[in-house]
Scaffold this motif. Structure first.
Motif, PDB file in Angstrom:
ATOM      1  N   ALA A 263       0.812  -1.215   0.000  1.00  0.00           N
ATOM      2  CA  ALA A 263       0.000   0.000   0.000  1.00  0.00           C
ATOM      3  C   ALA A 263       0.841   1.259   0.000  1.00  0.00           C
ATOM      4  CB  ALA A 263      -0.938   0.000   1.204  1.00  0.00           C
ATOM      5  N   LEU A 264       2.045   1.190   0.568  1.00  0.00           N
ATOM      6  CA  LEU A 264       2.902   2.369   0.687  1.00  0.00           C
ATOM      7  C   LEU A 264       3.892   2.497  -0.460  1.00  0.00           C
ATOM      8  CD1 LEU A 264       3.541   2.129   4.523  1.00  0.00           C
ATOM      9  CD2 LEU A 264       2.130   3.824   3.355  1.00  0.00           C
ATOM     10  N   SER A 265       3.784   1.640  -1.438  1.00  0.00           N
ATOM     11  CA  SER A 265       4.644   1.710  -2.622  1.00  0.00           C
ATOM     12  C   SER A 265       3.891   2.459  -3.716  1.00  0.00           C
ATOM     13  CB  SER A 265       5.023   0.298  -3.091  1.00  0.00           C
ATOM     14  OG  SER A 265       5.732  -0.393  -2.081  1.00  0.00           O
ATOM     15  N   GLY A 266       4.157   3.737  -3.846  1.00  0.00           N
ATOM     16  CA  GLY A 266       3.474   4.558  -4.836  1.00  0.00           C
ATOM     17  C   GLY A 266       4.428   5.532  -5.490  1.00  0.00           C
ATOM     18  N   ARG A 267       3.877   6.545  -6.115  1.00  0.00           N
ATOM     19  CA  ARG A 267       4.658   7.587  -6.780  1.00  0.00           C
ATOM     20  C   ARG A 267       4.558   8.885  -5.967  1.00  0.00           C
ATOM     21  NH1 ARG A 267       0.991  10.675  -9.166  1.00  0.00           N
ATOM     22  NH2 ARG A 267       2.613  11.815 -10.345  1.00  0.00           N
ATOM     23  N   PHE A 268       4.932   8.817  -4.709  1.00  0.00           N
ATOM     24  CA  PHE A 268       4.826   9.951  -3.790  1.00  0.00           C
ATOM     25  C   PHE A 268       5.964  10.922  -4.084  1.00  0.00           C
ATOM     26  CE2 PHE A 268       4.747  12.255   0.184  1.00  0.00           C
ATOM     27  CZ  PHE A 268       3.409  12.257   0.516  1.00  0.00           C
ATOM     28  N   THR A 269       5.615  12.145  -4.492  1.00  0.00           N
ATOM     29  CA  THR A 269       6.596  13.147  -4.868  1.00  0.00           C
ATOM     30  C   THR A 269       6.730  14.212  -3.778  1.00  0.00           C
ATOM     31  OG1 THR A 269       4.943  14.513  -6.002  1.00  0.00           O
ATOM     32  CG2 THR A 269       6.029  12.774  -7.299  1.00  0.00           C
ATOM     33  N   THR A 270       7.655  15.157  -4.013  1.00  0.00           N
ATOM     34  CA  THR A 270       7.849  16.250  -3.061  1.00  0.00           C
ATOM     35  C   THR A 270       6.598  17.121  -2.970  1.00  0.00           C
ATOM     36  OG1 THR A 270      10.211  16.259  -3.591  1.00  0.00           O
ATOM     37  CG2 THR A 270       9.317  18.204  -2.470  1.00  0.00           C
ATOM     38  N   HIS A 271       5.931  17.326  -4.099  1.00  0.00           N
ATOM     39  CA  HIS A 271       4.694  18.119  -4.095  1.00  0.00           C
ATOM     40  C   HIS A 271       3.623  17.454  -3.247  1.00  0.00           C
ATOM     41  CE1 HIS A 271       1.307  20.488  -5.440  1.00  0.00           C
ATOM     42  NE2 HIS A 271       0.703  19.394  -5.854  1.00  0.00           N
ATOM     43  N   HIS A 272       3.506  16.146  -3.379  1.00  0.00           N
ATOM     44  CA  HIS A 272       2.528  15.430  -2.546  1.00  0.00           C
ATOM     45  C   HIS A 272       2.872  15.587  -1.067  1.00  0.00           C
ATOM     46  CE1 HIS A 272       1.847  12.749  -6.287  1.00  0.00           C
ATOM     47  NE2 HIS A 272       0.928  13.710  -6.240  1.00  0.00           N
ATOM     48  N   GLY A 273       4.172  15.536  -0.735  1.00  0.00           N
ATOM     49  CA  GLY A 273       4.580  15.710   0.656  1.00  0.00           C
ATOM     50  C   GLY A 273       4.230  17.087   1.189  1.00  0.00           C
ATOM     51  N   GLN A 274       4.388  18.118   0.352  1.00  0.00           N
ATOM     52  CA  GLN A 274       4.024  19.469   0.780  1.00  0.00           C
ATOM     53  C   GLN A 274       2.524  19.587   1.027  1.00  0.00           C
ATOM     54  OE1 GLN A 274       5.534  21.893  -2.386  1.00  0.00           O
ATOM     55  NE2 GLN A 274       7.673  21.845  -1.648  1.00  0.00           N
ATOM     56  N   MET A 275       1.711  19.016   0.126  1.00  0.00           N
ATOM     57  CA  MET A 275       0.262  19.083   0.301  1.00  0.00           C
ATOM     58  C   MET A 275      -0.182  18.331   1.557  1.00  0.00           C
ATOM     59  SD  MET A 275      -0.863  21.015  -2.033  1.00  0.00           S
ATOM     60  CE  MET A 275      -2.595  20.726  -1.709  1.00  0.00           C
ATOM     61  N   ILE A 276       0.402  17.145   1.790  1.00  0.00           N
ATOM     62  CA  ILE A 276       0.060  16.390   3.005  1.00  0.00           C
ATOM     63  C   ILE A 276       0.449  17.183   4.245  1.00  0.00           C
ATOM     64  CG2 ILE A 276       0.577  14.306   4.324  1.00  0.00           C
ATOM     65  CD1 ILE A 276      -1.241  13.788   2.000  1.00  0.00           C
ATOM     66  N   GLY A 277       1.589  17.869   4.188  1.00  0.00           N
ATOM     67  CA  GLY A 277       2.006  18.683   5.328  1.00  0.00           C
ATOM     68  C   GLY A 277       1.026  19.805   5.616  1.00  0.00           C
ATOM     69  N   PHE A 278       0.519  20.453   4.558  1.00  0.00           N
ATOM     70  CA  PHE A 278      -0.478  21.508   4.755  1.00  0.00           C
ATOM     71  C   PHE A 278      -1.751  20.955   5.401  1.00  0.00           C
ATOM     72  CE2 PHE A 278       1.498  23.771   0.883  1.00  0.00           C
ATOM     73  CZ  PHE A 278       2.424  24.399   1.709  1.00  0.00           C
ATOM     74  N   HIS A 279      -2.192  19.818   4.914  1.00  0.00           N
ATOM     75  CA  HIS A 279      -3.417  19.232   5.463  1.00  0.00           C
ATOM     76  C   HIS A 279      -3.227  18.797   6.922  1.00  0.00           C
ATOM     77  CE1 HIS A 279      -5.495  19.516   1.717  1.00  0.00           C
ATOM     78  NE2 HIS A 279      -4.715  18.649   1.077  1.00  0.00           N
ATOM     79  N   LEU A 280      -2.082  18.242   7.257  1.00  0.00           N
ATOM     80  CA  LEU A 280      -1.830  17.817   8.637  1.00  0.00           C
ATOM     81  C   LEU A 280      -1.784  19.020   9.579  1.00  0.00           C
ATOM     82  CD1 LEU A 280       0.824  14.979   8.179  1.00  0.00           C
ATOM     83  CD2 LEU A 280      -1.598  14.741   8.711  1.00  0.00           C
ATOM     84  N   GLU A 281      -1.171  20.118   9.132  1.00  0.00           N
ATOM     85  CA  GLU A 281      -1.158  21.324   9.959  1.00  0.00           C
ATOM     86  C   GLU A 281      -2.569  21.851  10.173  1.00  0.00           C
ATOM     87  OE1 GLU A 281       1.408  24.189   8.216  1.00  0.00           O
ATOM     88  OE2 GLU A 281       3.252  22.994   8.511  1.00  0.00           O
ATOM     89  N   ARG A 282      -3.361  21.802   9.131  1.00  0.00           N
ATOM     90  CA  ARG A 282      -4.755  22.243   9.247  1.00  0.00           C
ATOM     91  C   ARG A 282      -5.532  21.355  10.203  1.00  0.00           C
ATOM     92  NH1 ARG A 282      -8.507  26.101   9.503  1.00  0.00           N
ATOM     93  NH2 ARG A 282     -10.441  25.593   8.403  1.00  0.00           N
ATOM     94  N   LEU A 283      -5.306  20.055  10.132  1.00  0.00           N
ATOM     95  CA  LEU A 283      -5.990  19.132  11.041  1.00  0.00           C
ATOM     96  C   LEU A 283      -5.563  19.368  12.488  1.00  0.00           C
ATOM     97  CD1 LEU A 283      -5.881  15.812   8.975  1.00  0.00           C
ATOM     98  CD2 LEU A 283      -7.895  17.159   9.551  1.00  0.00           C
ATOM     99  N   ASP A 284      -4.272  19.612  12.711  1.00  0.00           N
ATOM    100  CA  ASP A 284      -3.810  19.889  14.079  1.00  0.00           C
ATOM    101  C   ASP A 284      -4.450  21.172  14.619  1.00  0.00           C
ATOM    102  OD1 ASP A 284      -2.238  17.643  13.997  1.00  0.00           O
ATOM    103  OD2 ASP A 284      -0.420  18.720  13.377  1.00  0.00           O
ATOM    104  N   HIS A 285      -4.574  22.186  13.758  1.00  0.00           N
ATOM    105  CA  HIS A 285      -5.204  23.432  14.193  1.00  0.00           C
ATOM    106  C   HIS A 285      -6.677  23.217  14.527  1.00  0.00           C
ATOM    107  CE1 HIS A 285      -6.221  27.656  14.438  1.00  0.00           C
ATOM    108  NE2 HIS A 285      -7.132  27.507  13.496  1.00  0.00           N
ATOM    109  N   LEU A 286      -7.371  22.433  13.699  1.00  0.00           N
ATOM    110  CA  LEU A 286      -8.784  22.156  13.972  1.00  0.00           C
ATOM    111  C   LEU A 286      -8.952  21.352  15.260  1.00  0.00           C
ATOM    112  CD1 LEU A 286     -10.046  21.322  10.361  1.00  0.00           C
ATOM    113  CD2 LEU A 286     -10.617  23.335  11.718  1.00  0.00           C
ATOM    114  N   ASP A 287      -8.074  20.384  15.500  1.00  0.00           N
ATOM    115  CA  ASP A 287      -8.138  19.619  16.753  1.00  0.00           C
ATOM    116  C   ASP A 287      -7.948  20.532  17.955  1.00  0.00           C
ATOM    117  OD1 ASP A 287      -8.589  17.212  15.475  1.00  0.00           O
ATOM    118  OD2 ASP A 287      -6.464  16.702  15.339  1.00  0.00           O
ATOM    119  N   GLN A 288      -7.022  21.474  17.835  1.00  0.00           N
ATOM    120  CA  GLN A 288      -6.788  22.418  18.922  1.00  0.00           C
ATOM    121  C   GLN A 288      -8.006  23.298  19.159  1.00  0.00           C
ATOM    122  OE1 GLN A 288      -3.482  25.022  18.219  1.00  0.00           O
ATOM    123  NE2 GLN A 288      -3.611  26.010  20.235  1.00  0.00           N
TER     124      GLN A 288
END
Length: 452
Positions: free
Chosen positions: A210-235
């Motif tokens: 499942a973790l073998s994909g075509r994960f690029t730097t752009h995907h990592g940046q987008m995931i980082g934005f979403h995780l920060e948003r989720l942490d802010h919403l949890d707070q």
């Protein structure tokens, strides 16, 4: 004429139009004055002082979005408790077609009010409204968090990462560790799969795939934005929950009691009463109290409360014929939370659970996709009436038992009815046999017989 000194207010964002109708001291007619004020709070206070000078004792205005809130506050500040303010539903006040202006709307409101044809909406006290604002905001934050999670899963899907296929909770401890590693730059599926915890370790081989994909730097940046948003919403959600508070926890031999905290502390007794109803937790009880309050004298009966909430069936009858009618809009917040409670009650062995399954079968069961929704709505209607009775009497809910609908049925009559139904379906003669004795021999005269 019921009221002599009245005023009608047509509310808009930038201005309000006020019409005052009072008796004429010289002639047996009604005197009418109309003025327009801006919606700055100072102008609203001047409007309230003007109404007080004219001796107005009752005011009516439409509930136009949030624009009526400062108008209501200014009237309450200048008029005090002696001024009756009716906030009416705009759908109940319809002017004559083709003659609609701001002035005519305010005049129409004043004329309807003086003859008693307007009915004010339910306005909870200030302390209840504060809790309501927070509970609704908590719901919005929770919904936004769900949407943000969907956006993150969409990025994973675009990158070919199928983590949500293997892990039941993508945002659990294991899933969050893997997402953080992906954002940090880790791409090795073996290393990522090694971050699994608990029972997810049993799926290591599937995780590597499942973790073998075509994960690029752009995907990592987008995931980082979403995780920060989720942490802010949890707070934010934690802060809102802390402000709302809780009704406390009773002490046991292993843990001490926890005192009530927050804005709901004064309503601990009512929350405990509502929590005695199947399907209603402390959170659901808090939302219910924030929407309908705790004083049920505003609603003459349980049917009135159900109709106000929009949980009563619609009425559409003409010439003795009943037509299909949808329920009224009502309070959508009460509807959603009580339907959620009804679905929770359906999984309990209580009278409410039995009612859900009974209605589910009546509406078509599994063969009908809408049967569950209809049954949940009907049980929510039952719940709102139970809530009214509990808050009115001050006594906890007493369940009537899961067999409430079947205990009055005669077993012999019920058995004969079921046998008749089975015979009609199978086309065979059904004979009950005692397992302790010898089974009856088939009668030669009946070629199609079956022993049960």
């Amino acid at each position: 004429m019921l009221y002599t000194h009245v005023a009608g207010i047509d509310v808009h964002k930038k201005q309000i139009t006020v019409t005052v109708r009072t008796p004429d001291p010289r002639r047996p007619v009604r005197r009418e004055k109309t003025r327009t004020f801006r919606t700055f709070y100072g102008d609203l206070l001047a409007m309230g002082s003007w109404l007080a000078e004219l001796g107005v004792t009752r005011v009516a205005m439409e509930s136009t979005g949030p624009y009526w809130w400062p108008v209501y506050a200014a009237l309450r500040e200048t008029g005090g408790l002696g001024l009756t303010i009716d906030v009416v539903n705009a759908a109940h006040v319809k002017a004559v077609p083709g003659r609609k202006t701001d002035v005519k709307d305010s005049q129409w409101l004043a004329r309807l009010l003086e003859v008693g044809l307007l009915r004010g909406s339910f306005l909870p006290p200030d302390d209840i409204r504060e809790i309501r604002d927070l509970t609704r905001y908590q719901t919005k934050l929770t919904e936004e968090r769900s949407r943000e999670k969907q956006r993150l899963l969409k990025v994973l899907e675009a990158a070919g990462i199928k983590l949500d296929v293997v892990a039941s909770d993508t945002f659990g401890v294991s899933g969050r560790a893997m997402l953080d590693a992906l954002v940090a730059g880790e791409r090795d599926p073996h290393v990522l799969a090694g971050l699994a915890r608990g029972v997810l370790r049993n799926k290591t081989d599937d995780l590597r795939l499942a973790l073998s994909g075509r994960f690029t730097t752009h995907h990592g940046q987008m995931i980082g934005f979403h995780l920060e948003r989720l942490d802010h919403l949890d707070q934010m959600i934690d802060q809102v929950k802390k402000k709302i508070g809780h009704a406390g926890v009773a002490g046991t031999s292993r843990r001490p009691a926890v005192a009530p905290t927050g804005l709901v502390a004064p309503f601990t007794a009512q929350i405990q009463l509502l929590s005695s109803i199947p399907g209603i937790s402390d959170r659901v009880a808090t939302v219910i109290i924030s929407e309908i309050g705790v004083d049920m004298s505003r609603f003459p009966s349980a049917k009135h409360l159900a109709a106000w909430a929009g949980l009563a069936p619609g009425n559409n009858e003409s010439a003795g014929r009943r037509r299909r009618a949808r329920h009224r809009k009502g309070n959508t917040h009460v509807q959603s939370i009580l339907i959620e409670a009804a679905l929770a009650a359906s999984r309990t062995r209580t009278r409410l659970g039995a009612r859900f399954h009974r209605l589910h079968r009546r509406f078509g069961g599994r063969a009908n996709n809408t049967a569950g929704k209809k049954a949940a709505f009907a049980v929510a209607h039952t719940l709102i009436k139970v809530i009214w009775a509990v808050l009115t009497s001050g006594q906890p809910y007493t369940d009537l038992g899961h067999d409430f609908y079947t205990r009055r049925i005669n077993p012999e009559h019920h058995t004969r009815r079921l046998i008749a139904q089975l015979e009609a379906i199978s086309g065979k003669k059904i004979i009950l046999a005692d397992h302790d004795g010898e089974p009856p021999r088939p009668d030669d005269s009946h070629g199609s017989e079956a022993a049960a």
